[in-house]
Design a protein around this motif. Sequence first.
Motif, mmCIF file in Angstrom:
data_model
loop_
_atom_site.group_PDB
_atom_site.id
_atom_site.type_symbol
_atom_site.label_atom_id
_atom_site.label_comp_id
_atom_site.label_asym_id
_atom_site.label_seq_id
_atom_site.Cartn_x
_atom_site.Cartn_y
_atom_site.Cartn_z
ATOM 1 N N THR A 273 1.456 4.225 70.980
ATOM 2 C CA THR A 273 0.346 4.619 70.188
ATOM 3 C C THR A 273 1.443 5.072 68.565
ATOM 4 O OG1 THR A 273 -0.140 6.768 70.821
ATOM 5 C CG2 THR A 273 -1.478 4.496 71.165
ATOM 6 N N GLU A 274 2.973 5.487 69.500
ATOM 7 C CA GLU A 274 2.884 6.608 67.979
ATOM 8 C C GLU A 274 4.009 5.678 67.750
ATOM 9 O OE1 GLU A 274 0.693 7.823 66.976
ATOM 10 O OE2 GLU A 274 0.145 7.930 68.807
ATOM 11 N N SER A 275 4.715 5.641 65.972
ATOM 12 C CA SER A 275 5.409 4.709 65.782
ATOM 13 C C SER A 275 5.625 4.987 64.210
ATOM 14 C CB SER A 275 5.586 2.764 65.375
ATOM 15 O OG SER A 275 5.235 2.403 66.352
ATOM 16 N N GLN A 276 6.322 4.503 63.000
ATOM 17 C CA GLN A 276 6.474 4.543 61.980
ATOM 18 C C GLN A 276 6.245 3.762 61.362
ATOM 19 O OE1 GLN A 276 9.396 9.110 61.506
ATOM 20 N NE2 GLN A 276 10.268 7.152 60.792
ATOM 21 N N PHE A 277 6.498 3.473 59.935
ATOM 22 C CA PHE A 277 6.538 2.982 58.731
ATOM 23 C C PHE A 277 6.490 3.613 57.683
ATOM 24 C CE2 PHE A 277 3.597 1.704 62.498
ATOM 25 C CZ PHE A 277 3.393 0.310 62.298
ATOM 26 N N GLY A 278 7.368 2.494 56.856
ATOM 27 C CA GLY A 278 7.287 3.352 55.395
ATOM 28 C C GLY A 278 8.169 1.974 54.769
ATOM 29 N N ILE A 279 8.590 2.374 53.177
ATOM 30 C CA ILE A 279 9.040 1.354 52.106
ATOM 31 C C ILE A 279 10.866 1.262 52.446
ATOM 32 C CG2 ILE A 279 7.577 1.867 50.291
ATOM 33 C CD1 ILE A 279 9.604 3.525 49.355
ATOM 34 N N GLY A 280 10.929 -0.206 52.404
ATOM 35 C CA GLY A 280 12.283 -0.728 52.478
ATOM 36 C C GLY A 280 12.249 -2.497 52.480
ATOM 37 N N THR A 281 14.051 -2.800 52.258
ATOM 38 C CA THR A 281 13.708 -3.878 52.065
ATOM 39 C C THR A 281 13.973 -4.513 52.762
ATOM 40 O OG1 THR A 281 15.678 -3.026 52.117
ATOM 41 C CG2 THR A 281 15.154 -3.712 49.771
ATOM 42 N N ARG A 282 13.098 -6.271 52.884
ATOM 43 C CA ARG A 282 12.460 -6.729 53.874
ATOM 44 C C ARG A 282 13.875 -7.050 54.891
ATOM 45 N NH1 ARG A 282 7.583 -8.637 53.740
ATOM 46 N NH2 ARG A 282 6.892 -8.128 51.707
ATOM 47 N N ARG A 283 13.558 -7.394 55.992
ATOM 48 C CA ARG A 283 14.760 -7.982 57.594
ATOM 49 C C ARG A 283 15.667 -9.270 56.344
ATOM 50 N NH1 ARG A 283 11.584 -8.146 63.095
ATOM 51 N NH2 ARG A 283 14.420 -7.864 63.082
ATOM 52 N N GLU A 284 14.815 -9.879 55.478
ATOM 53 C CA GLU A 284 15.475 -11.274 55.854
ATOM 54 C C GLU A 284 16.382 -11.422 54.899
ATOM 55 O OE1 GLU A 284 10.585 -12.123 56.488
ATOM 56 O OE2 GLU A 284 11.929 -10.441 55.509
ATOM 57 N N GLY A 285 16.685 -10.121 54.382
ATOM 58 C CA GLY A 285 17.561 -10.179 53.617
ATOM 59 C C GLY A 285 18.454 -9.215 54.289
ATOM 60 N N PHE A 286 18.638 -7.732 53.510
ATOM 61 C CA PHE A 286 18.777 -6.637 54.409
ATOM 62 C C PHE A 286 18.338 -5.519 54.029
ATOM 63 C CE2 PHE A 286 21.679 -2.393 52.324
ATOM 64 C CZ PHE A 286 22.125 -2.600 53.782
ATOM 65 N N PRO A 287 17.885 -5.079 55.127
ATOM 66 C CA PRO A 287 16.943 -4.574 55.899
ATOM 67 C C PRO A 287 17.040 -3.299 55.385
ATOM 68 C CG PRO A 287 17.779 -5.454 58.276
ATOM 69 C CD PRO A 287 18.518 -5.880 56.470
ATOM 70 N N TRP A 288 16.650 -1.927 54.492
ATOM 71 C CA TRP A 288 17.180 -1.029 54.890
ATOM 72 C C TRP A 288 15.743 0.044 54.053
ATOM 73 C CZ3 TRP A 288 22.344 0.172 56.132
ATOM 74 C CH2 TRP A 288 22.368 1.500 56.572
#
Length: 693
Positions: A273-288
């Motif tokens: 049930t435990e994950s992390q979500f946060g702001i970042g650039t999309r994986r279609e480009g350069f994910p970071w």
Amino acid sequence: MTIDVPQHILDALTDVDMPRLSPEAASSETVRLAGLDVPVYRAGCVVVGSGAAGLRAAVEMKRRRDDVVIMSQSAWGGTSACSGSDKQTLHTANTADQGDNFKAMARAIRAGGAMDEDTAYVEAVGSARMMASLQFLGLPLPQDPLGGTLRYQTDHDEVGRATSCGPRTSRLMVKVLAEEAIRLGVPFFNHTTAVRILTQGEGEHRRVVGVLAIRASDRSDANQFGLALFACEVLVLAAGGPGELYRDSVYPNGCFGSLGLALEAGVELVNLTESQFGIGTRREGFPWNLSGTYVQAIPHIYSVDADGTEHHFLAQYYRTTQEMASNVFRKGYQWPFHSTRMLDFGSSLVDLAIFRESAAGRRVFMDFNRNPLPVPGDLPFDLSRLDDDVKRYLGNAGAGQEMPIQRLRHMNPLAIELYRRYKVDIAAEPLEFAVNNQHMNGGIMVDTWGRSSLRGCYAIGEAAGTHGVTRPGGAALNAGQVFGTRVAEHIGARGQARTAPTADILAVAEAGAIEILAILRPDSFLTVKTIRSQVQSRMSDKAGLICDADGVCEALAEARKLNAEIKEKGIAFERAAEAGRALQWRQTALASEAVLGALDYFIRNGGGSRGARAICDPDGELVPIANSGPLEDYRFRKERGVHREEQIIVRLDSGTMAISTRPNRKFDESAKSFFERDWPAWLTGGIYNLDES
């Protein structure tokens, strides 16, 4: 003051070249499995995964003269080598102005609950040794003139335990560990995907005897899929997290992890049930990940609709320009979304606002060439009008420059260089980003030596479900290093990986090969593309940072239906080279059902909002308030403290996800060691609990 770092130093910390692998050893043995001529490889231990955790385990095992090999889907292509792991969180005893102790660090690591207390202490007490050994291998952790390690505050960290080599910290860790593994002569099997764990025995006596894998180099007319048999008595799962579970993800492409692989083998998983979500650039480009100085520079954040019109949407959520800008800054060390930080105009209101803009079909950008626009009716942005903690930080950093790009260049020029390497010049153009899935805190259930519920099978790194609800940023890298070493120590004490096994496992391997081929069905209406679309859309839309009971229940029913269809109809593929991907999507579909099953169980049993998820409920006790008023659609349940004291376990049992709970293991902080009394347990190997192996 401007810090001028020479370009060649920036280049060295940004363009991190990885070592060349040694030639692979050829198989000298072939067996006939399910009508295929399958090569056989034998080793005392197989480590699945070539990231920082897997490399640490292999290096430590080789030093103990165990017979170990590394199996990698793509060497240097995983999360720790390619994603934004920019820090490591470690013990801070050598920092004069911020004293620390292992018990205090353990309390911080487990503070979110649903984590074993003894595991947290193991990670804390092992961290100093991990830092020293990585420095010995050449990891350039920054120091002050007197030898103290430079530290800073990160998310879920009130002391300041984080240190960094820049945005490529974890890649540099992989580099120094890989160089050591190659120097020690650890064999690598690259472009090799584990697809089935082989076991013998029943009940608690069931144990690992090998792994079936797909290898491009082993494809032939007599073995079109490149199936290979690895015979081993010890298996270490270190293949990272399930990055392909979510459509909105900051994981590098192709990161599947090993949770589905473990489920198929009957291994127990925990805390899904435990994950992390946060702001970042999309994986279609350069994910970071866009944590740290990216947001501490306080860029202007805005959205663009389908007509190209800009929207200063954060102004709808915060009451003043000062409040808005200060909370953008706080995303630097409060990077993961946290439900309670949506309250009282906190930093996670930024995440919710971005999430809503994306859901409305708008694209979101941050512009480092503009300061934040004012909230209508309020004063314009001014560095002198920020909350006290923000002013203090920027003042100490000397970041009083006029524009965000200047502040970013002063505080962290590597942040600019990194994107420039991938043809994105954030000094010249706005950066598009979103709220993404970033880390799985759950995984394979292990004890304090990394042992899973299957004899001979260990799990480390993100594959292991040791992190609980929250953790200090960078603590996962430390956990992988600590448990990579712990696993090697335990395996060495057992002595089962000294030499390659010679036992006949042909019958078990035959059964495993038949099960694999039953999934690969060219005539199936199910394809990799359709399964990927179903799984990722379902997880992002129904099991992301915003959830509700009905949505999760509906998603679980759909996931069960998909897995039943895969079992009955198999998965189609266009060419033999796609067989490995088809099997990985079968395992990802299983992992998706396991996550949804655990989340549904949690919500049905009164589970509230904690960590990275808000459980929305019309009868919820809490509601975020924006500048425009209460956001009733996002009213959410309050966390129940009793759930912090337990963990949810998932196991695949005869095709059904069996779900149960267990209490967290405790750690007695008052217990003290005594040299003469406790030394014999070390000398005799009593500390390893080998009688339980």
